[in-house]
Design a protein around this motif. Structure first.
Motif, PDB file in Angstrom:
ATOM      1  N   SER A  90       0.855  -1.188   0.000  1.00 21.55           N
ATOM      2  CA  SER A  90       0.000   0.000   0.000  1.00 21.55           C
ATOM      3  C   SER A  90       0.887   1.233   0.000  1.00 21.55           C
ATOM      4  O   SER A  90       2.068   1.164   0.326  1.00 21.55           O
ATOM      5  CB  SER A  90      -0.911   0.014   1.217  1.00 21.55           C
ATOM      6  OG  SER A  90      -0.120   0.083   2.375  1.00 21.55           O
ATOM      7  N   SER A  91       0.294   2.342  -0.401  1.00 21.80           N
ATOM      8  CA  SER A  91       1.033   3.606  -0.400  1.00 21.80           C
ATOM      9  C   SER A  91       0.168   4.664   0.251  1.00 21.80           C
ATOM     10  O   SER A  91      -1.057   4.646   0.106  1.00 21.80           O
ATOM     11  CB  SER A  91       1.357   4.006  -1.845  1.00 21.80           C
ATOM     12  OG  SER A  91       1.853   5.327  -1.870  1.00 21.80           O
ATOM     13  N   SER A  92       0.811   5.570   0.979  1.00 21.49           N
ATOM     14  CA  SER A  92       0.040   6.674   1.556  1.00 21.49           C
ATOM     15  C   SER A  92      -0.301   7.698   0.470  1.00 21.49           C
ATOM     16  O   SER A  92      -1.056   8.628   0.702  1.00 21.49           O
ATOM     17  CB  SER A  92       0.833   7.339   2.683  1.00 21.49           C
ATOM     18  OG  SER A  92       2.115   7.714   2.233  1.00 21.49           O
ATOM     19  N   ARG A  93       0.233   7.501  -0.742  1.00 21.08           N
ATOM     20  CA  ARG A  93      -0.078   8.378  -1.865  1.00 21.08           C
ATOM     21  C   ARG A  93      -1.130   7.685  -2.728  1.00 21.08           C
ATOM     22  O   ARG A  93      -1.160   6.458  -2.793  1.00 21.08           O
ATOM     23  CB  ARG A  93       1.169   8.587  -2.739  1.00 21.08           C
ATOM     24  CG  ARG A  93       2.383   9.002  -1.998  1.00 21.08           C
ATOM     25  CD  ARG A  93       2.480  10.476  -1.865  1.00 21.08           C
ATOM     26  NE  ARG A  93       2.313  11.121  -3.144  1.00 21.08           N
ATOM     27  CZ  ARG A  93       1.810  12.352  -3.274  1.00 21.08           C
ATOM     28  NH1 ARG A  93       1.423  13.010  -2.229  1.00 21.08           N
ATOM     29  NH2 ARG A  93       1.692  12.898  -4.457  1.00 21.08           N
ATOM     30  N   ASP A  94      -1.943   8.468  -3.396  1.00 24.43           N
ATOM     31  CA  ASP A  94      -2.948   7.862  -4.263  1.00 24.43           C
ATOM     32  C   ASP A  94      -2.371   7.767  -5.677  1.00 24.43           C
ATOM     33  O   ASP A  94      -2.686   8.562  -6.545  1.00 24.43           O
ATOM     34  CB  ASP A  94      -4.230   8.696  -4.243  1.00 24.43           C
ATOM     35  CG  ASP A  94      -5.394   7.900  -4.803  1.00 24.43           C
ATOM     36  OD1 ASP A  94      -5.240   6.674  -4.963  1.00 24.43           O
ATOM     37  OD2 ASP A  94      -6.435   8.507  -5.082  1.00 24.43           O
ATOM     38  N   LEU A  95      -1.502   6.758  -5.885  1.00 19.80           N
ATOM     39  CA  LEU A  95      -0.804   6.636  -7.161  1.00 19.80           C
ATOM     40  C   LEU A  95      -1.581   5.772  -8.145  1.00 19.80           C
ATOM     41  O   LEU A  95      -2.432   4.980  -7.747  1.00 19.80           O
ATOM     42  CB  LEU A  95       0.570   6.016  -6.930  1.00 19.80           C
ATOM     43  CG  LEU A  95       1.519   6.791  -6.017  1.00 19.80           C
ATOM     44  CD1 LEU A  95       2.730   5.949  -5.684  1.00 19.80           C
ATOM     45  CD2 LEU A  95       1.935   8.093  -6.665  1.00 19.80           C
ATOM     46  N   SER A  96      -1.253   5.898  -9.411  1.00 24.95           N
ATOM     47  CA  SER A  96      -1.852   5.018 -10.410  1.00 24.95           C
ATOM     48  C   SER A  96      -1.055   3.707 -10.427  1.00 24.95           C
ATOM     49  O   SER A  96       0.073   3.641  -9.928  1.00 24.95           O
ATOM     50  CB  SER A  96      -1.807   5.667 -11.795  1.00 24.95           C
ATOM     51  OG  SER A  96      -0.487   5.661 -12.288  1.00 24.95           O
ATOM     52  N   GLU A  99       2.267   4.231 -12.103  1.00 20.63           N
ATOM     53  CA  GLU A  99       3.223   4.975 -11.261  1.00 20.63           C
ATOM     54  C   GLU A  99       3.800   4.072 -10.164  1.00 20.63           C
ATOM     55  O   GLU A  99       4.974   4.156  -9.823  1.00 20.63           O
ATOM     56  CB  GLU A  99       2.543   6.191 -10.629  1.00 20.63           C
ATOM     57  CG  GLU A  99       2.301   7.313 -11.608  1.00 20.63           C
ATOM     58  CD  GLU A  99       1.332   8.364 -11.091  1.00 20.63           C
ATOM     59  OE1 GLU A  99       1.450   9.515 -11.506  1.00 20.63           O
ATOM     60  OE2 GLU A  99       0.434   8.023 -10.285  1.00 20.63           O
ATOM     61  N   MET A 100       2.932   3.222  -9.637  1.00 17.43           N
ATOM     62  CA  MET A 100       3.371   2.296  -8.583  1.00 17.43           C
ATOM     63  C   MET A 100       4.411   1.314  -9.158  1.00 17.43           C
ATOM     64  O   MET A 100       5.462   1.099  -8.564  1.00 17.43           O
ATOM     65  CB  MET A 100       2.143   1.525  -8.081  1.00 17.43           C
ATOM     66  CG  MET A 100       2.369   0.729  -6.846  1.00 17.43           C
ATOM     67  SD  MET A 100       2.257   1.758  -5.384  1.00 17.43           S
ATOM     68  CE  MET A 100       1.047   0.896  -4.456  1.00 17.43           C
TER      69      MET A 100
END
Lengths: 267, 330
Positions: A90-96, A99-100
């Motif tokens: 998981s990422s604390s950023r809302d990436l696509s 992008e991930m």
């Protein structure tokens, strides 16, 4: 297939701070093979996998990769050799999704570098293609399912182009169709020369895909230890499994297909 | 995206010009620009030129730098804690700085030493919190925040003790005004240190922006992707503390800028850390510049405390963020 031993564990003890979770683990993994780490809940499978990824320090013993001491490798070299896929990415950023996956190129880029070169673009495209994520590449990771996230995590590690791929419970969020697709992907990666070590609960998956299984057993008031290691067909016996999981079970082989590697486990 | 950034830069420029021109005496923008550029003007009184170049201009630039420094400091802390509600004040820097200033005022240190006291106090508090948050392999984010809250509480109590035990000393009034935040009385000498730390901090943060993105995956995954997580966390924390400490030294306790600006930047600019850092700095600069303008023009004969004005804005924004937060932990 490379027959050279790529990874070797000698009497490894691993755990957190100074407390060992697993101890006395020794096995070798040949290049271009798939090894599974099996065992009951809390047996220390993930701890051992993280130790191989050098996310947890070795308390005792030695891990060698390509005959080099794992603990002596600079992180920038290690991260090009070994990719680690956690159970939940998981990422604390809302990436696509794209992008991930592109973050898998980080070990190959300068620390300040954002721009992708041709190698980065090629590795990204190959990873997306291998995991069949092309349709989802522009979707936000927060909007995709657990199984799709798992495939994104695997794609990120493939973009890393490692020699050794470590997967922590990769089938955890996958339905049957995607489990099968993951099996096929792992077999393809193996045929391309990649070495894979994965923590798994699914004994059928291990029987079908893995060349070797290392089983850990939890012990009361003591660190877990290695119960057995070897090719699944030889070591996944009723006696071994009863000892590993402390429960009775039956082994059912597919009698219609003498070459089948799959073993089905019944109550 | 470029258009929005340009709009923000334009807003900052407009805010700067307005802040320099508006005050007890209004100066037309073209005359102000001419004066700043070193030309001769038709201003009615010669003293007005001094007011513009020696008071309003440095004060406006200090407000801009304070806003940018606090905003980027907040951005870093939010990235480190992976929590959009983190703020420079959670590290205890401001309270440590406040305590140092209160103590310095009471023992009668020269006013020129206040910024240094503030900076050292803030740094000491941050190091104490960082020490508490230290663990094998990096910084514990939960401990960083809890430690910051604890240090803030202790420093706040000690400041109250200093004020109440001062026996009605005139310095107590000064401490209270400093704590409320403000840029009145600052000049060119204050700007040089502040701008150095602010520019250095922003450039370092921009250079580390890709690593900040990888860090968003969590410590373990970031490390597996080749990031020296512990080193990165220490460098980022140092950047945040330097910028926040320098801002507090120049402006006293100005809250919420580090919370408002990065969150607004994330709302305006999707998924590009480099743009978000620049946008945070611009938004923070606009916010503090306009708030300082309001602080010195809206009061009835006396300046309003800058920190109080920004808290009036920031408090409701903080509540809005909590109510719209997706995370249960946030």
């Amino acid at each position: 297939m490379t027959e050279k031993c790529i990874l070797q564990l000698d009497e490894i003890s691993a755990g957190f701070n100074t407390k060992a979770v697993v101890e006395g683990v020794s096995f070798k993994v040949k290049g271009g093979t798939i090894a599974a780490i099996a065992g009951g809940n809390g047996a220390g499978k993930s701890t051992l996998l993280k130790t191989i990824a050098r996310l947890i320090p070795v308390l005792k013993g030695k891990i060698s990769i390509d005959a080099s001491d794992l603990s002596a490798l600079p992180l920038c070299v290690l991260s090009k050799k070994i990719a680690y896929v956690p159970q939940d990415l998981s990422s604390s950023r809302d990436l696509s999704v794209e992008e991930m996956i592109a973050m898998g190129r980080n070990p190959h880029q300068k620390w300040w570098q954002w721009r992708s070169d041709q190698n980065d673009k090629l590795a990204l495209e190959n990873a997306i293609k291998a995991t069949e994520l092309d349709d989802l590449r522009h979707k936000a990771v927060s909007e995709i399912s657990g199984g799709e996230k798992q495939r994104t995590a695997i794609a990120m590690s493939l973009a890393q182009e490692p020699e050794l791929l470590l997967l922590d419970e990769p089938t955890a969020h996958l339905d049957f169709k995607h489990q099968k697709s993951l099996m096929q992907l792992l077999m393809r990666l193996k045929s391309e020369g990649m070495t894979i070590i994965t923590c798994l609960h699914d004994l059928n998956f291990i029987s079908e895909v893995c060349d070797q299984v290392v089983c850990l057993k939890k012990t009361v008031r003591a660190p877990s230890s290695q119960l057995f290691a070897g090719p699944p067909r030889e070591v996944l016996t009723r006696e071994n499994l009863q000892s590993a999981f402390e429960t009775d079970l039956r082994i059912i082989r597919d009698s219609t297909d003498p070459d089948s590697k799959s073993i089905f486990f019944g109550l | 995206m470029a258009l929005r950034l340009a709009a923000l830069a334009g807003a900052l420029l407009a805010g700067l010009i307005t802040s320099v021109c508006v005050g007890d005496v209004f100066v037309a923008p073209e005359e102000a620009l001419l004066l700043i550029a070193g030309g001769t003007t038709n201003l009615p009184a010669p003293g007005i030129a001094d007011i513009l170049t020696q008071i309003r201009l440095p004060r406006t630039l200090i407000a801009t730098a304070v806003g940018a420094a606090l905003a980027v400091s907040g951005y870093i802390l939010q990235a480190l804690s992976r929590n959009p509600l983190a703020d420079p004040y959670l590290t205890g820097v401001s309270s440590g700085a406040g305590l140092a200033v209160a103590a310095a005022m009471i023992i009668g240190l020269d006013f020129s030493l206040m910024p240094a006291s503030s900076f050292l106090g803030g740094l000491a508090a941050a190091l104490l919190v960082a020490q508490m948050a230290r663990r094998a392999g990096g910084l514990s984010v939960t401990r960083l925040i809890l430690g910051g809250v604890a240090v803030s509480a202790v420093c706040g109590s000690l400041i109250t003790l200093v004020i109440t035990q001062s026996g009605g000393a005139p310095q107590a009034q000064g401490i209270i005004f400093w704590l409320a935040g403000g840029i009145a009385g600052r000049g060119w000498s204050d700007l040089s240190t502040l701008s150095l730390y602010t520019m250095g901090g922003i450039i370092a943060t921009l250079l580390l922006s890709k690593q900040i993105r990888v860090l968003s995956l969590g410590d373990e995954t970031a490390r597996a992707l080749g990031v020296e997580v512990s080193r990165l966390q220490w460098i980022l924390l140092a950047c945040a503390v330097l910028m926040c400490g320098a801002a507090v030294a120049a402006s006293g306790l100005v809250a919420f800028v580090g919370l408002i600006a990065p969150n607004l930047a994330r709302m305006l600019f999707i998924r590009d850390e480099r743009v978000e850092i620049i946008a945070s700095a611009l938004l923070g600069a606009v916010l503090v510049t306009l708030s300082d303008l309001a602080a010195r023009t809206l009061g009835q004969g006396q300046e309003l405390p800058l920190g109080t004005l920004l808290s009036l804005l920031g408090g409701p924004f903080f509540l809005y963020l909590i109510s719209t937060s997706k995370s249960e932990d946030a």
